[in-house]
Write an enzyme that holds these catalytic residues in place. Structure first.
Site, PDB file in Angstrom:
ATOM      1  N   HIS A 122     -27.178  42.157  17.376  1.00 50.18           N
ATOM      2  CA  HIS A 122     -28.174  42.721  18.279  1.00 50.18           C
ATOM      3  C   HIS A 122     -28.887  43.853  17.539  1.00 50.18           C
ATOM      4  CE1 HIS A 122     -29.674  45.054  21.746  1.00 50.18           C
ATOM      5  NE2 HIS A 122     -29.476  43.992  22.499  1.00 50.18           N
ATOM      6  N   ASP A 199     -18.915  45.573  17.835  1.00 48.09           N
ATOM      7  CA  ASP A 199     -19.802  45.612  18.989  1.00 48.09           C
ATOM      8  C   ASP A 199     -19.214  44.658  20.030  1.00 48.09           C
ATOM      9  OD1 ASP A 199     -21.726  45.223  20.913  1.00 48.09           O
ATOM     10  OD2 ASP A 199     -23.337  44.692  19.521  1.00 48.09           O
ATOM     11  N   GLN A 202     -20.425  42.152  24.628  1.00 48.36           N
ATOM     12  CA  GLN A 202     -20.340  40.866  25.315  1.00 48.36           C
ATOM     13  C   GLN A 202     -18.915  40.346  25.455  1.00 48.36           C
ATOM     14  OE1 GLN A 202     -22.883  39.763  26.809  1.00 48.36           O
ATOM     15  NE2 GLN A 202     -24.415  41.063  25.850  1.00 48.36           N
ATOM     16  N   LYS A 225     -22.550  45.910  31.748  1.00 48.32           N
ATOM     17  CA  LYS A 225     -22.359  44.484  31.512  1.00 48.32           C
ATOM     18  C   LYS A 225     -21.038  43.971  32.084  1.00 48.32           C
ATOM     19  CE  LYS A 225     -25.023  44.639  27.188  1.00 48.32           C
ATOM     20  NZ  LYS A 225     -26.204  43.869  27.574  1.00 48.32           N
ATOM     21  N   CYS A 376     -33.271  40.580  21.439  1.00 48.01           N
ATOM     22  CA  CYS A 376     -32.961  41.652  20.480  1.00 48.01           C
ATOM     23  C   CYS A 376     -32.142  41.139  19.291  1.00 48.01           C
ATOM     24  CB  CYS A 376     -32.218  42.798  21.168  1.00 48.01           C
ATOM     25  SG  CYS A 376     -33.169  43.619  22.458  1.00 48.01           S
TER      26      CYS A 376
END
Length: 423
Positions: A122, A199, A202, A225, A376
């Protein structure tokens, strides 16, 4: 429904949907990759703070402040347990992007140091490193996971050299839903003496994440999220780094002013200052107090549902979605065809139709909310669609409140749209 009620039954999607006022019969929400919906218990936890003990924390000796401080510290302990971390290793930020930038401003890079990334990243896990490389003379080394997002650990390992300072990777691709083998890469980083940042924006909302099992140095994710509020993120920092590193952001709360030994105002500098105890050393300014309580409620909700049951529910929906899209003429799928190799995200295009047009039609005619564009992830699309011509795709993100009926409605809408627009 409260968390106790959820624990007493098997996965009941209708009972779960009743907790989300945003859900309406005329709308199918398939953009949870960008931001999930929020259940009532999260809103109630934040409202309770504002109505019953609205005060700042850790500084007041009066009742309101002490009650707020106690609830806030409980939230930190919950977040830490959820990650397999210690409370001293949990820092609250604004979001994943803020967390990653904090690491970029904290790690002591030297000219010639190397940072290893992938084409799946991202922008939030790409742009800070590109700017830092330009400013400090660093070298960026890129791994290509290809169109399907497949990660070959042996091939990836060849990118690591004695100059590798940091490896920074997504855990789950926000375009494809593919899973990066972060535990194996964590072992590689230990062998090479490299720092490892994950990261997890998600992954934390969908699968169990254990920072000890991954063996990472930093891990970042966002509350919005995973059923939580906006405006709060989490940065896990391995205890040794949290103790030894100088935070990239300083301010109120990070320095123990009572313990500072500056000889005079003119000579006052950080070398005379004492940092606050962990994790306050890393918490510059007033933290997101209400949001922390909301995030704790979101974690309680997810744990009451059960991440294993949530994953099984999503997996069934994804199989239905992939099978259905695969049978529609003109639809081009991205990522692996095997649903076992991805988590809750399906992206596609209709041949000859701009993705933004597909997204607009699905919303205006069928009440289906999806995300269309490059998500992104410009490096991925530049690679698979060609630099200068990348247009992106349409992305559907699944979560615990989606149903099989919604998937069927979505597939019917795509089928009709493909027949009407494809050329």
């Amino acid at each position: 429904m409260d968390s106790a009620g959820l624990k007493e039954q098997s996965f009941d999607v209708e009972a779960i949907r009743a907790d989300f006022p945003t859900i309406t019969p005329d709308q199918v929400y398939l953009d949870s990759v960008a931001s999930s919906l929020t259940p009532l218990p999260v809103v109630e936890a934040m409202t309770e703070y504002y109505l019953r003990f609205r005060a700042n924390i850790h500084r007041g000796t009066y009742d309101l402040s002490m009650r707020a401080s106690e609830r806030f510290d409980e939230a930190i302990r919950t977040i830490a347990r959820f990650l397999g971390a210690m409370p001293e290793e949990v820092v609250l930020t604004q979001n994943t992007t803020h967390s990653i930038n904090l690491v970029a401003h904290t790690v002591d890079f030297q000219p010639g140091d190397e940072i290893v990334l992938s084409n799946l990243e991202h922008t939030s896990n790409m742009a800070p490193w590109v700017r830092l490389a330009q400013a400090k003379g660093l070298v960026l080394r890129w791994y290509s996971a290809g169109r399907d997002g497949a990660f070959d650990v042996e091939e990836f390992s060849r990118l690591l050299t004695p100059r590798t300072k940091l490896v920074t990777l997504t855990h789950i691709s926000n375009v494809l839903g593919t899973i990066v083998p972060v535990a194996e890469i964590g072992r590689l980083c230990r062998e090479h003496g490299a720092l490892f940042l994950v990261d997890a924006a998600q992954s934390v909302p969908h699968v169990p994440v254990d920072v000890r099992a991954i063996d990472c140095d930093f891990l970042a994710f966002s509350g919005h999220k995973m059923l939580g509020p906006t405006g709060i993120g989490v940065l896990y920092i391995r205890l040794r780094h949290a103790m030894e590193m100088t935070p990239g952001m300083l301010g109120g709360g990070t320095i123990d002013t009572a313990a500072c030994e500056c000889p005079s105002l003119e000579e006052c500098s950080l070398e005379y200052c004492s940092y606050s105890e962990l994790p306050l050393k890393w918490q510059a300014g007033t933290p997101p107090i209400a949001e922390a309580l909301g995030l704790r409620a979101a974690i309680d909700y997810l744990e009451a549902v059960g991440l294993d049951r949530l994953a099984a529910h999503e997996h069934g929906l994804m199989r239905r979605l992939l099978d259905g899209l695969g049978g529609i003429p003109g639809v081009e799928l991205y990522g692996p065809a095997d649903p076992d190799l991805r988590v809750g995200i399906v992206s596609f295009n209709i041949r000859g139709v701009p993705p933004e047009e597909i997204g607009r039609v699905l919303d205006e005619r069928y009440g289906v909310a999806v995300r269309a564009g490059q998500h992104c992830a410009v490096n991925y699309f530049n690679e698979v669609q060609g630099v200068g011509s990348a247009t992106g795709n349409v992305r559907a993100g699944l979560y615990l409140y989606n149903t099989a009926a919604e998937i069927d409605r979505f597939l019917e809408a795509v089928d009709t749209t493909a027949g009407a627009l494809a050329r």
